[in-house]
Scaffold this motif. Structure first.
Motif, PDB file in Angstrom:
ATOM      1  N   VAL A 176      16.952  90.606 -52.983  1.00 19.68           N
ATOM      2  CA  VAL A 176      17.116  91.963 -53.467  1.00 19.68           C
ATOM      3  C   VAL A 176      17.365  91.908 -54.970  1.00 19.68           C
ATOM      4  CG1 VAL A 176      18.629  93.977 -53.419  1.00 19.68           C
ATOM      5  CG2 VAL A 176      18.014  92.833 -51.283  1.00 19.68           C
ATOM      6  N   THR A 177      16.629  92.674 -55.740  1.00 21.28           N
ATOM      7  CA  THR A 177      16.849  92.727 -57.187  1.00 21.28           C
ATOM      8  C   THR A 177      17.148  94.165 -57.576  1.00 21.28           C
ATOM      9  OG1 THR A 177      15.395  90.861 -57.598  1.00 21.28           O
ATOM     10  CG2 THR A 177      15.819  92.314 -59.455  1.00 21.28           C
ATOM     11  N   ALA A 178      18.262  94.332 -58.289  1.00 19.39           N
ATOM     12  CA  ALA A 178      18.668  95.661 -58.752  1.00 19.39           C
ATOM     13  C   ALA A 178      18.618  96.686 -57.619  1.00 19.39           C
ATOM     14  CB  ALA A 178      17.798  96.099 -59.944  1.00 19.39           C
ATOM     15  N   GLY A 179      19.067  96.249 -56.440  1.00 19.41           N
ATOM     16  CA  GLY A 179      19.198  97.167 -55.321  1.00 19.41           C
ATOM     17  C   GLY A 179      17.896  97.487 -54.596  1.00 19.41           C
TER      18      GLY A 179
END
Lengths: 364, 364
Positions: free
Chosen positions: B325-328
């Motif tokens: 997961v990146t930045a949500g």
């Protein structure tokens, strides 16, 4: 503001030293394109002094700010504090695009660095050291660790920060005893690497203890330059970097046997340096006059000279567990005169330390 | 014996694949000039089968051998097992001239690697993987980790072994269910990177399940070559390496929600791959025929097709904590036909997974 670089190829980073630098943090983070989500790690003593300043300036610059506040002191440099950081990160759904920022002394910096090294197999981190010891030593060079019940710094990683921002104004709120403890590491750099700096310290220890800003900046800079040069040569302590452990072999034993936090790290290092200097003198690596100068500078910095009464056997047991032990042989750093040092294998640790400690026991 | 190299500059290392390789360990360690003090880490299931063989051949070659035996199973991939290794190392006064050797499956390898990464800030380690999953996946590439009560592999480091020695004869003692679980990762390589290999697996899955030696060596080699190429390009998972997580986004959620160890990692990955293939088909990245081939190969390898009944909300909650997961934003690996894959951002995870899971629920 003065700046230098720790040259480690792709892992190089800048150290900035000056006054009122804390509030410059957001600009530096933007310049380095670091994540906009920040987890600040501080402790119960430093947080009330500086956390809201840092939080506010980050929030004002559109960073998303979280924080975790650890207990204070060396006794908290343990798995429980590390777990506190992990849990905060996980519960806040922090991903790899999260920046950890250590705001505090060496304990906060070491734990935060280790958390950054190991959370999701590594997230970026920045050091904002607020104690002298952290500013001149632990925040630079990427040694991160926690203590183990059986020994200090036994669990850790080499993991470099992206930036070190040193605001000497934070030393205004440092207790005098901790300032002195930090000066022990400052003296260490003079003894092992820079005779001129040692002499400068003999002239200016009082200015430093009075927290005169230009002297603090000068001292911190010179220490960081020495440390940065050593780390650039030997990041993972295969050789030369071990010289930075001057005073630490015996110092760690004192710290551990007294219980972490009872004797400050710098105080233990000061006593360890004096023991190392005595051993160096007996091995004809330096003169008695050098030992005397080291002793006097340690005293002038308000540091203790005399180790607590401890069993020599217990000290040896701890020293033989030290990371600098190789294949069961105790090696320790000894000064050559003042301004140079080398790693020496101690053939008969029991006898060597018994002799080196004798004068202190007599004074006791 | 077949060999390949994981090309990572100064951290490069060899992988040797063959039969009866365990007893060749001392010669390899000598050739690599690794420490003569060895701490073997195994578990309660593998140790009775192979530990004495390895201990004896090392002792006969003048190595000093210590060992620590962990509990078996994914549930033991935790801080307590790590602490067991640390304590053994410290109590035995192990210094940096100590080699850790992981003898076991993925759990033993991951914990041992993380212990090696963090004991005294890093000691060398070697992998002797004894499960198919470890041989084709976890022993190669330097991902080390332990689980956290709140999620799988959340604490760890990228830390490369010095050598991986794969003895396919150890698969003779592997329970059939675990062999199948390992085949899930084998299938994964075909789906994401090698259509020819996928087809080879369609032809030879029965040979592999019958433990025919030349087929096992061929399959392990091909998997290791694919993984080594990916890791050499992207050691710390900044890009391409994430493709190896095909099937793992949903797989990890299944594993965690069922309780570690209830569903085997490979079984969870198999179910995750089928879900990923379904999503890929809906996004027109592959045809229904590809999904069908993946489904049939999974079944032919004795793997489950159907996820247990779990709440979709709980699955999403876990997936949003995933390291990918990146930045949500939830991203997952989807196959493009068979033999290629890419990382895709899932705009509406709730809807996407509800649809992808629907066919299984109907079959349930």
């Amino acid at each position: 503001m003065e700046s230098l670089t720790v040259g480690l190829g792709a892992r190089s980073y800048a150290i900035h030293v000056g006054a009122d630098l804390l509030t410059a943090l957001p600009d530096w983070l933007k310049a380095l394109q670091l994540p906009r989500r920040v987890m600040l790690v501080s402790n119960q003593v430093v947080a009330p002094l500086y956390l809201s300043t840092v939080e506010c300036c980050l929030a004002a610059a559109d960073f998303q700010v979280l924080s975790v506040i650890l207990p204070d002191g060396e006794a908290s440099k343990n798995a429980a504090s590390l777990e506190q950081i992990y849990t905060s990160l996980i519960r806040s759904h922090c991903d790899r695009q999260t920046l950890l920022v250590a705001l505090g002394g060496g304990v906060v910096g070491d734990i935060t660095g280790f958390a950054a090294a190991t959370y999701l197999r590594g997230v970026p981190f920045v050091q904002l050291p607020t104690s002298l010891l952290a500013q001149v030593d632990s925040s630079v060079g990427g040694k991160t660790a926690i203590n183990h019940p059986l020994g200090k710094n036994l669990i850790g990683a080499f993991y470099q920060p992206r930036l070190v921002l040193i605001d000497v104004k934070t030393l205004q709120t440092l207790p005098a005893r901790e300032l002195s403890a930090g000066l022990a590491e400052v003296i260490k750099y003079g003894v092992i690497a820079d005779a001129n700096f040692f002499h400068w310290l003999e002239l200016h220890s009082a200015n430093l203890r009075r927290l005169e800003q230009e002297f603090l900046i000068e001292a911190v800079l010179r220490c960081c330059r020495i440390k940065a040069a050593v780390v650039a040569e030997d990041e993972t302590e295969q050789g030369q970097r071990a010289l930075l452990n001057y005073g630490h072999t015996f110092g760690h034993a004192i710290e551990q046997l007294c219980g972490y936090g009872q004797v400050l790290h710098g105080e233990a290092v000061a006593m360890g340096m004096l023991v190392a200097a005595r051993i160096a003198e007996r091995q004809q690596l330096c003169r008695m006059e050098d030992v005397q100068r080291i002793r006097e500078l340690i005293a002038a910095c308000g540091l203790p000279l005399q180790p607590p009464s401890l069993s020599l056997e217990a000290c040896l047991e701890v020293m033989l567990r030290d990371k600098k032990v190789t294949a069961g042989r105790l090696r320790m750093v000894l000064n050559e005169g003042i301004g140079s040092a080398k790693l020496v294998e101690i053939a008969d640790p029991g006898e060597v330390f018994a002799v080196a400690l004798a004068p202190e026991l007599l004074h006791g």
